[in-house]
Structure formats: structure tokens, C-alpha cells
Motif scaffolding. Structure first.
Motif, short mmCIF file in Angstrom:
data_model
loop_
_atom_site.label_atom_id
_atom_site.label_comp_id
_atom_site.label_asym_id
_atom_site.label_seq_id
_atom_site.Cartn_x
_atom_site.Cartn_y
_atom_site.Cartn_z
N VAL A 264 6.03 6.73 -18.02
CA VAL A 264 6.84 5.51 -18.13
C VAL A 264 7.02 4.92 -16.74
CG1 VAL A 264 9.06 4.55 -18.83
CG2 VAL A 264 8.02 6.39 -20.16
N LEU A 265 6.65 3.65 -16.63
CA LEU A 265 6.83 2.92 -15.38
C LEU A 265 8.14 2.15 -15.48
CD1 LEU A 265 5.74 1.85 -12.65
CD2 LEU A 265 4.62 0.03 -13.94
N ALA B 64 0.84 -1.20 0.00
CA ALA B 64 0.00 0.00 0.00
C ALA B 64 0.87 1.25 0.00
CB ALA B 64 -0.94 -0.01 1.20
N ASP B 65 1.98 1.21 0.74
CA ASP B 65 2.90 2.34 0.76
C ASP B 65 3.54 2.56 -0.61
OD1 ASP B 65 2.33 2.70 3.43
OD2 ASP B 65 4.18 1.75 4.16
N VAL B 66 3.94 1.47 -1.26
CA VAL B 66 4.52 1.57 -2.60
C VAL B 66 3.49 2.12 -3.57
CG1 VAL B 66 5.39 0.22 -4.56
CG2 VAL B 66 6.23 -0.25 -2.26
N LEU B 67 2.27 1.62 -3.50
CA LEU B 67 1.21 2.10 -4.36
C LEU B 67 0.94 3.58 -4.13
CD1 LEU B 67 -0.96 1.48 -6.47
CD2 LEU B 67 -2.47 0.83 -4.59
N THR B 68 0.92 4.00 -2.88
CA THR B 68 0.70 5.42 -2.56
C THR B 68 1.83 6.27 -3.14
OG1 THR B 68 -0.47 4.82 -0.55
CG2 THR B 68 0.40 7.05 -0.66
N ALA B 69 3.06 5.79 -3.01
CA ALA B 69 4.20 6.55 -3.55
C ALA B 69 4.14 6.64 -5.07
CB ALA B 69 5.52 5.90 -3.11
N LEU B 70 3.78 5.53 -5.72
CA LEU B 70 3.68 5.56 -7.18
C LEU B 70 2.54 6.47 -7.63
CD1 LEU B 70 4.33 1.80 -8.03
CD2 LEU B 70 5.84 3.74 -8.47
N ARG B 71 1.42 6.45 -6.92
CA ARG B 71 0.31 7.35 -7.26
C ARG B 71 0.71 8.81 -7.07
NH1 ARG B 71 -4.81 3.99 -5.00
NH2 ARG B 71 -5.11 2.75 -6.86
N ALA B 72 1.47 9.08 -6.01
CA ALA B 72 1.93 10.45 -5.77
C ALA B 72 2.84 10.90 -6.90
CB ALA B 72 2.65 10.54 -4.43
N GLU B 73 3.72 10.02 -7.36
CA GLU B 73 4.59 10.36 -8.49
C GLU B 73 3.76 10.61 -9.74
OE1 GLU B 73 8.12 7.99 -9.24
OE2 GLU B 73 8.10 7.33 -7.15
N LEU B 74 2.75 9.80 -9.96
CA LEU B 74 1.88 9.97 -11.12
C LEU B 74 1.12 11.29 -11.03
CD1 LEU B 74 0.74 8.82 -13.74
CD2 LEU B 74 -0.96 7.61 -12.39
N ASP B 75 0.59 11.59 -9.84
CA ASP B 75 -0.14 12.84 -9.66
C ASP B 75 0.78 14.05 -9.82
OD1 ASP B 75 -2.44 11.43 -9.24
OD2 ASP B 75 -2.35 11.56 -7.03
N HIS C 267 9.05 0.07 -9.82
CA HIS C 267 10.12 0.76 -9.12
C HIS C 267 9.81 2.25 -9.00
CE1 HIS C 267 14.06 2.77 -8.67
NE2 HIS C 267 14.35 1.70 -7.92
N SER C 268 9.53 2.92 -10.13
CA SER C 268 9.23 4.35 -10.10
C SER C 268 8.53 4.75 -11.39
CB SER C 268 10.50 5.17 -9.88
OG SER C 268 11.47 4.84 -10.86
N ILE C 269 7.95 5.96 -11.39
CA ILE C 269 7.25 6.49 -12.56
C ILE C 269 8.03 7.70 -13.07
CG2 ILE C 269 5.13 7.61 -13.36
CD1 ILE C 269 3.62 6.00 -11.28
N HIS C 270 8.13 7.81 -14.42
CA HIS C 270 8.91 8.88 -15.03
C HIS C 270 8.15 9.50 -16.19
CE1 HIS C 270 12.42 7.69 -12.66
NE2 HIS C 270 11.95 6.46 -12.84
N ARG C 271 8.59 10.71 -16.59
CA ARG C 271 7.93 11.43 -17.68
C ARG C 271 8.40 10.95 -19.05
NH1 ARG C 271 4.20 14.50 -17.22
NH2 ARG C 271 4.82 16.13 -18.62
N SER C 272 9.54 10.24 -19.10
CA SER C 272 10.03 9.75 -20.39
C SER C 272 10.86 8.50 -20.17
CB SER C 272 10.88 10.83 -21.08
OG SER C 272 12.10 11.01 -20.38
N ILE D 206 7.78 0.32 -19.08
CA ILE D 206 6.47 0.15 -19.70
C ILE D 206 5.91 1.55 -19.92
CG2 ILE D 206 4.16 -0.81 -19.47
CD1 ILE D 206 5.28 -2.81 -17.45
N THR D 207 5.58 1.85 -21.14
CA THR D 207 5.06 3.17 -21.47
C THR D 207 3.55 3.16 -21.45
OG1 THR D 207 6.99 3.56 -22.86
CG2 THR D 207 5.09 5.01 -23.19
N PHE D 208 2.99 4.16 -20.78
CA PHE D 208 1.54 4.36 -20.73
C PHE D 208 1.23 5.70 -21.40
CE2 PHE D 208 2.47 1.51 -17.28
CZ PHE D 208 1.41 0.62 -17.27
#
Length: 154
Positions: free
Chosen positions: A80-81, A60-71, A89-94, A128-130
Motif C-alpha cells: 500500500v502506497l 531521487a532521494d525520495v524514490l530511493t527511500a520508497l524503493r528501500a521500503e518496498l525491498d 509519502h510511504s509504503i506499507h504492508r497493509s 493506493i493498493t498494489f
């Protein structure tokens, strides 16, 4: 009422009492064994439940952190995941920033290869690109899963 007890009857009653005591001890030993197994099982299940709750909280903590990065991403577009051993691991803009992050964590930049399959637990690093689809108000994944062909061919 008066009852006369013979010596033979007294001997039989003593033998029956001894047999009943032996049976009572045997039943008590079996009950103790079952009780011990029950309490051991309850303790093991409780420990497993605690570990599962801790794992759920960690995810849940990892999911919260990834959502915060996405937001934190300012505008919808490409996201890009970065995945390590099949886990987010983390979310990026490219893809470039994702690869730079992986390189900062020890990934070999020369080892990246394009892939049309989802990353697996055996992949050190993958991206993985979204892409944001305004029509559905959702992110669509660029990786197409490889599906088996019916009948076993392929």
C-alpha cells in the motif's frame, strides 16, 4: 601627392567625424544593452538549472527511500502506497498500517473514504493498493483511472 583641403571641406569632414562618433556611441550602447541582457539570461538559466538539479536529486532521494521500503517488504503480496496531496509519502504492508502512519502525521481517521479514482493534489491523504502479479513479475495497481468517453458524453 599633394592635396589641398578647403575650409568648406574641412568643416564637412569635422561634421562627418562628429556624426561618426555619435553613431559609434549609439552602437556601443546597444551592444552593451544586448550583452547585459545576454549575461542576465545566462545567469537566470544557470540558476534555474541548479534548482532543477536540486529538485531532481530530492526526488531521487525520495524514490530511493520508497524503493528501500518496498525491498524491505519480506514477501510479495499486497503493498500500500500512502499518498499525501498527490505525492508519495510511504509504503506499507497493509491499508491499516498506512492509515496508522497517516494518523500519526495528523490525519483524521474518520475522514477516510473508499475511492475508485487516483488521488489528486487536493486529497489530504489517500492509499493506493498494489498487488504482486507473479505472472508478470510486477505490481498491479488497484485504482482504475477514470477515462473520458469519446464524443464528450459522460
Amino acid at each position: 601627392m599633394i592635396r589641398i583641403v578647403t575650409k568648406a571641406r574641412l568643416v564637412r569632414m569635422a561634421a562627418e567625424a562628429k556624426q561618426a562618433r555619435g553613431r559609434a556611441i549609439e552602437v556601443q550602447e546597444k551592444a552593451d544593452a544586448v550583452s547585459s541582457t545576454y549575461f542576465r539570461t545566462v545567469a537566470e538559466l544557470t540558476a534555474r538549472t541548479v534548482r532543477a538539479e536540486e529538485a531532481r536529486a530530492a526526488y531521487a532521494d525520495v524514490l530511493t527511500a520508497l524503493r528501500a521500503e518496498l525491498d524491505a517488504a519480506q514477501a510479495p503480496g499486497e503493498v500500500v502506497l500512502l499518498v499525501r496531496y498527490g505525492q508519495p509519502h510511504s509504503i506499507h504492508r497493509s491499508v491499516h498500517t498506512a492509515k496508522a502512519c497517516a494518523a500519526a502525521h495528523g490525519a483524521d481517521p474518520a475522514s477516510w473514504r473508499p475511492s475508485s479514482r487516483p488521488p489528486t493534489a487536493s486529497d489530504d491523504w489517500a492509499t493506493i493498493t498494489f498487488i504482486f502479479d507473479a505472472a508478470t513479475d510486477a505490481f498491479l495497481c488497484s485504482v482504475t483511472p477514470v477515462l473520458p468517453v469519446a464524443g464528450g458524453a459522460g
